[in-house]
Design a protein around this motif. Structure first.
Motif: not given
Ligand code: SF4
Length: 369
Positions: A45-47, A229-231, A272-276, A281-284
């Motif tokens: 989930l990290s950058k 915070e999204p992460r 705002i949660l960006s598309d990327i 997140f889905m993949l993780a």
């Protein structure tokens, strides 16, 4: 021990600092593993992990096919009441927003049900605001009973209830429960839910556990992205799902990533949660929990949803209307909506897109016997 104890344990944890320390070697190491632990979830989930979206996507696609086959399930939401006594500052049904409120009669619910069923849909999600005086358990029980005539699976996205109340609705035929924590951050939660029953963070957090004990066969949870915070939200939502999977191995657990969209009288999203980030997140989540259902709503655009079919999604809403009485009742055409639908394709169009992507759209995969 409930998931509340875990939240309290994590309250002093420095999520940001922890995400920042993740190195490329950590991500590569997590990607090589067959079974992921909590630390791997953090890594993915990290950058830093955004440089690894391709291998994450390949692995996610393989795991999804392995556990779910080649299918995407479809469902439609049905709003039966927009009365609400809560003041959630991000919602178009907030009690402070002035508009003529509506609650469908049981006859109107049946007309809406028939209109949705005519599209071929067999899975329905019933939604209400939180106003037990207007939509008491007896009304919801009747609504579920009527729905049973048209649908093989009935999911509820209504206000949190006690275990005994859920038992009544399960007995009437409801089989699945959706409840979003909205935000796992207790401080932000307090700000977003200033009064009303929903101000009780812990009661909401423990709702899926009460639902599982009451007999629901499936639970769908998540955060509303745009608040905290999204992460951190993505991490806590996944830990919550993982906790439920461990505690209730017979229950099907799903996560959603609703993003705040426009609606009358609501605040702008803070985070705002960006598309990327959404894709990451889905993949993780998929890599961390291979059997996890992942639900994608019509809040997302058609183009974006088309891409998500290949990335681990298992369930799509389609042909959605998010105002009360919008499917069939002519006099409700100006209905106030909870949020705006972005993918407004018909059920047939969404099913065609799924087929063209090489997957099979599934209208029915469950029947209560
Ligand atoms: S999010 Fe739900 S509880 Fe909150 S104002 Fe909207 S309908 Fe009511």
């Amino acid at each position: 021990m409930s998931f509340m104890s875990r939240i309290l344990e994590l309250e002093s944890f420095d999520f940001d600092g922890h995400f920042q320390e993740v190195t490329s070697a950590d991500v590569e190491n997590s990607l090589r593993k067959d079974e992921l632990r909590e630390q791997d979830l953090f890594n993915l989930l990290s950058k830093t992990a955004q440089d690894y979206l391709e291998p994450m996507a390949r692995k996610a696609q393989k795991l999804t096919r392995q556990h779910f086959g080649n299918i995407i399930s479809l469902y439609a939401p049905l709003y039966i009441s927009d009365y609400c006594s809560n003041a959630c500052v991000y919602c178009g049904f907030n009690c402070g927003v002035q508009f003529p409120r509506t609650k469908l009669t049981i006859e109107e619910i049946e007309r809406e049900a028939a209109a949705i069923a005519a599209t071929g849909m067999r899975h329905i999600l019933i939604l209400t605001g939180e106003a037990p005086a207007q939509t008491p358990i007896s009304y919801l029980e009747e609504a579920v009973t009527v729905m049973k005539k048209y649908f093989s699976s009935i999911a509820l996205e209504i206000f949190p209830m006690d275990e005994e109340e859920y038992r009544v609705l399960c007995k009437a035929g409801a089989d699945s429960l959706t409840v979003y924590q909205e935000t796992y951050d207790r401080e932000v939660y307090k700000e977003m839910h200033p009064r009303g029953r929903k101000a009780d963070y812990e009661y909401r957090l423990l709702t899926p556990e009460r639902g599982a004990r009451a007999g629901f066969r499936a639970l769908n949870i998540g955060a509303l992205f745009g608040l905290g915070e999204p992460r951190k939200e993505a991490c806590l939502a996944a830990l919550h799902a993982h906790y439920l999977e461990q505690e209730f191995p017979d229950v099907e657990i799903s996560l959603s990533l609703p993003r705040m969209t426009k609606a009358k009288g609501i605040i702008e999203p803070k985070n705002i949660l960006s598309d990327i980030d959404f894709v990451q997140f889905m993949l993780a989540w998929r890599l961390f929990m291979p059997r996890l259902g992942i639900t994608i709503s019509t809040r997302e655009s058609a183009e974006f949803r088309d891409r998500l079919v290949h990335l681990g999604a298992t369930r799509f809403s389609s042909g959605s209307k998010t105002g009360v009485g919008e499917y069939s009742l002519k006099n409700h055409h100006d209905a106030t909506v909870q949020f705006e639908v972005t993918d407004d394709r018909s059920v047939d169009e969404v099913a065609d897109m799924i087929r063209q992507s090489g997957y099979q759209p599934v209208f029915k995969d469950w029947e209560l016997v």
